[in-house]
Design an enzyme around this catalytic site. Structure first.
Site, PDB file in Angstrom:
ATOM      1  CB  THR A  16       6.470   3.863   0.626  1.00  0.00           C
ATOM      2  OG1 THR A  16       7.824   3.550   0.234  1.00  0.00           O
ATOM      3  CG2 THR A  16       6.384   5.305   1.087  1.00  0.00           C
ATOM      4  CG  LEU A  67      -1.901  -1.132   1.329  1.00  0.00           C
ATOM      5  CD1 LEU A  67      -2.549  -1.145   2.712  1.00  0.00           C
ATOM      6  CD2 LEU A  67      -2.962  -1.031   0.239  1.00  0.00           C
ATOM      7  CB  ALA A  68       0.240   4.832  -0.555  1.00  0.00           C
ATOM      8  CD  GLU A  69       3.213   6.451   3.038  1.00  0.00           C
ATOM      9  OE1 GLU A  69       4.399   6.816   2.895  1.00  0.00           O
ATOM     10  OE2 GLU A  69       2.329   6.697   2.220  1.00  0.00           O
ATOM     11  CB  THR A  70       2.626  -0.252   6.351  1.00  0.00           C
ATOM     12  OG1 THR A  70       2.134  -1.016   5.241  1.00  0.00           O
ATOM     13  CG2 THR A  70       2.338  -1.010   7.641  1.00  0.00           C
TER      14      THR A  70
END
Length: 272
Positions: free
Chosen positions: A70, A48-51
């Site tokens: 990222t 995903l774009a961010e964790t």
């Protein structure tokens, strides 16, 4: 063979009022920090774009320490995953009205309830840009660029005349991906279907994110710029990605206050 270690994970669509809109983030509360290589590997697996990873904070400054990854790097600031983290924690602690996060490079951040259970107000640092010629970036972004600005944190702000120009951009992501920069295209929202004051798109190919759906940190840059240009301290913004998302923006001294909603889409365990 030893049993798999279970780590809680919640996926949240941030800056969204229904599933499949806004920006998805994974939120993973931990009891203690794992090593950085494992955190990065988990973020790559989530893709995903961010964790966002959270550990209880042992100072009086905040409730949790917060870090964001990222699929390829750790970042200094991520707004949508901060909003998602606040949503997850406040949903589990209904008696709480706010959560404070200590970060390594962005200071103390705050998420608090705004009316209903899914609406929130988030405070991030205000990043003020300065005009700077960026000819290579302007060429790679394409379109009829009006102005380029820069923030030393690695933010390039590229201004266009109309929301339609921003919506139809096809940037040269291979060229833009050579630097760890967030490229923010923006224009007035006049005439746009979103009915927002300001429209934007954001690209971070150097961080493994070709186009980010809705970017909180981009609005840390957009808010000081547009409040000055519009002559008022608040405005409505829309990030015109394929998923799209509305962001309320207000300048508050050296901070910006962003409003948005969240939707939980997945709750489970990550097996490590």
């Amino acid at each position: 063979m030893s049993a798999a270690r279970r780590l809680p994970i919640t996926q949240v669509d941030a800056f969204a009022d229904r599933p499949f809109t806004g920006n998805p983030a994974a939120v993973m509360p931990l009891e203690e920090w794992l090593d950085d290589a494992t955190l990065q590997a988990i973020a790559a697996e989530n893709n995903l774009a961010e964790t966002a990873f959270l550990v209880p904070d042992d100072s009086d400054e905040a409730d949790y320490e917060l870090r964001w990854f990222t699929p390829t790097i750790e970042v200094a600031l991520c707004g949508h995953a901060t909003l998602a983290s606040g949503h997850v924690l406040l949903s589990a602690a209904q008696w709480r009205s706010e959560m404070r996060f200590r970060t390594r490079k962005a200071g103390i951040l705050q998420v608090r309830r705004d009316g209903d259970d899914e609406g929130y107000r988030m405070k991030l640092p205000a990043y003020r840009t300065e005009s700077k010629p960026l000819p290579d970036i302007a060429d790679a972004m394409g379109g009829d660029v009006v102005e380029t600005l820069w923030h030393e944190g690695g933010y390039a702000l590229i201004v266009y005349r109309s929301a339609e120009e921003v919506r139809t951009l096809t940037p040269d992501l291979a060229t833009l991906g050579k630097g760890d920069i967030l490229y923010i295209a923006t224009a007035p929202g006049a005439g746009d279907p979103s009915a927002a004051d300001v429209v934007s798109r954001a690209f971070a190919p150097g961080a493994g994110i070709p186009e980010d759906p809705v970017t909180g940190s981009a609005h840390s840059v957009l808010t000081p710029y547009w409040t000055t240009r519009l002559g008022r301290d608040a405005f409505a913004a829309y990030q015109a990605s394929a998923r799209g998302g509305h962001v309320g923006c207000r300048l508050d001294g050296d901070m910006v206050e962003l409003t948005g909603s969240c939707v939980t889409t997945v709750v489970g365990d990550f097996l490590l």
